[in-house]
Design an enzyme around this catalytic site. Structure first.
Site, PDB file in Angstrom:
ATOM      1  CG  ASP A  48      -9.255   0.238   4.857  1.00  0.00           C
ATOM      2  OD1 ASP A  48      -8.878  -0.016   3.697  1.00  0.00           O
ATOM      3  OD2 ASP A  48      -8.596  -0.087   5.869  1.00  0.00           O
ATOM      4  CE  LYS A  85      -3.784  -2.432   2.251  1.00  0.00           C
ATOM      5  NZ  LYS A  85      -4.492  -2.755   3.498  1.00  0.00           N
ATOM      6  CD  GLN A 114      -3.229  -4.103   6.708  1.00  0.00           C
ATOM      7  OE1 GLN A 114      -3.117  -3.120   5.983  1.00  0.00           O
ATOM      8  NE2 GLN A 114      -3.867  -5.196   6.329  1.00  0.00           N
TER       9      GLN A 114
END
Ligand code: NAD
Length: 298
Positions: free
Chosen positions: A121, A54, A98
């Site tokens: 997200d 990422k 995460q």
């Protein structure tokens, strides 16, 4: 029939180029670059690999990043305090925690502490809720990336029977919501299956579109699908492989060879859905910087 491959790597590269051009345009008249703050709790090797992918992608498109690596002993209170600091920091556009988190931390609780306007997200209940009522929102990256694949390959979704195997908050559920909405994206007749579904084959065999996100290698075999089905294999599973230097290889949730024989289109693992998830994160971070989803109140 042998299915054509859906090349997520190629489509993701096209999307990333688009984001790169948009970022260049955004900063061309003196605005600062979009900024994504990544938070890792603990040292899970899978999480480290995903974060590396990422942050590299961010560099590639011109998005700045910072990564906090926090000990797995951190308390919920301390973690949320750090998140709140980023919530109120005007230089931070997107915040990504995460997952998975260590078991003493509730991912619901932690995600809810992120300002929904920075939840790139798309996991915050505010964004999930807006998704279900067809409002502009940060769409969860993996399902949004799958829709980009449908678009790129002109794969029809409207009025098809879509079957989603897996009902997690981050993949299966938002995928099913997006497929099923009649006034926005999907317009498909949608079945959602999970670990309590009896006779999975009864559902998968009738799918025009089959999206599998269960985290179970070889769960779907050729005899469970019908001729011509479009198969999106979201699963990423490490299985032992003595022939590989690493000692393992990555496989999806489908028995690739037998499913490919029946399908018209199929995503490979790796190189299918994974790169699209990362590309959509870039897109969401740019949207957050531009305040496109949640314009500032005047
Ligand atoms: P999860 O463990 O949170 O959820 C799995 C879901 O599958 C659950 O709803 C469960 O009920 C269902 N399930 C499990 N076994 C089943 C069975 N035998 N029959 C029917 N349903 C079953 O997992 P997740 O976070 O949704 O991830 C799923 C998979 O997708 C994992 O392999 C993960 O690594 C992968 N993943 C890939 C990407 C990507 O970008 N490609 C992104 C996220 C997750």
């Amino acid at each position: 029939m042998s299915a054509k491959l859906i090349d997520g790597k190629k489509v993701a590269e096209l999307l990333r180029k688009q984001v790169r051009d948009d970022v260049d345009f955004w900063v061309s008249d003196g605005r600062r670059r979009p900024f994504l703050q990544v938070i890792q709790v603990g040292t899970d090797p899978g999480s480290t690999t995903y974060i590396r992918a990422k942050t590299r992608a961010c560099e590639d498109v011109g998005i700045e990043t910072g990564t906090d690596r926090l000990p797995d002993t951190i308390s919920a209170r301390e973690l949320k305090q750090i998140i709140r600091g980023y919530n109120t920091n005007d230089k931070v556009d997107g915040i990504l925690v995460q997952l998975p988190l260590p078991s003493h931390l509730s991912s619901h609780d932690v995600i809810e502490s992120i300002d929904y306007r920075k939840d790139v997200d798309g996991f915050h209940p505010m964004n999930v809720g807006r998704l279900t009522v067809d409002q502009p929102t940060f769409r969860s990256c993996t399902p949004a990336g799958i829709f980009e694949l449908f678009k790129h390959y002109s794969i029809p979704v409207k009025s098809k029977h879509a079957v989603v195997v897996g009902a997690s908050n981050i993949v299966g559920s938002p995928m099913a919501i997006m497929l099923s909405r009649e006034n926005s994206t999907g317009k498909a007749t949608t079945t959602i299956c999970h670990k309590f579904t009896k006779d999975l084959t009864q559902h998968t065999i009738s799918a025009d579109l089959l999206i599998v996100a269960a985290g179970q290698p070889n769960l779907i075999k050729g005899e469970m699908v019908r001729e011509g089905v479009v198969v999106i294999d979201v699963g990423i599973n490490r299985v032992a492989d003595e022939t590989s230097e690493k000692g393992y290889k990555l496989v999806g949730d489908c028995h690739f060879e037998s499913v490919r024989e029946k399908a018209s289109w199929i995503t490979p693992v790796p190189g299918g859905v994974g790169p699209m998830t990362v590309a959509m994160l870039m897109k969401n971070t740019l949207l957050a910087a531009k305040k496109s989803i949640y314009p500032e109140e005047s």
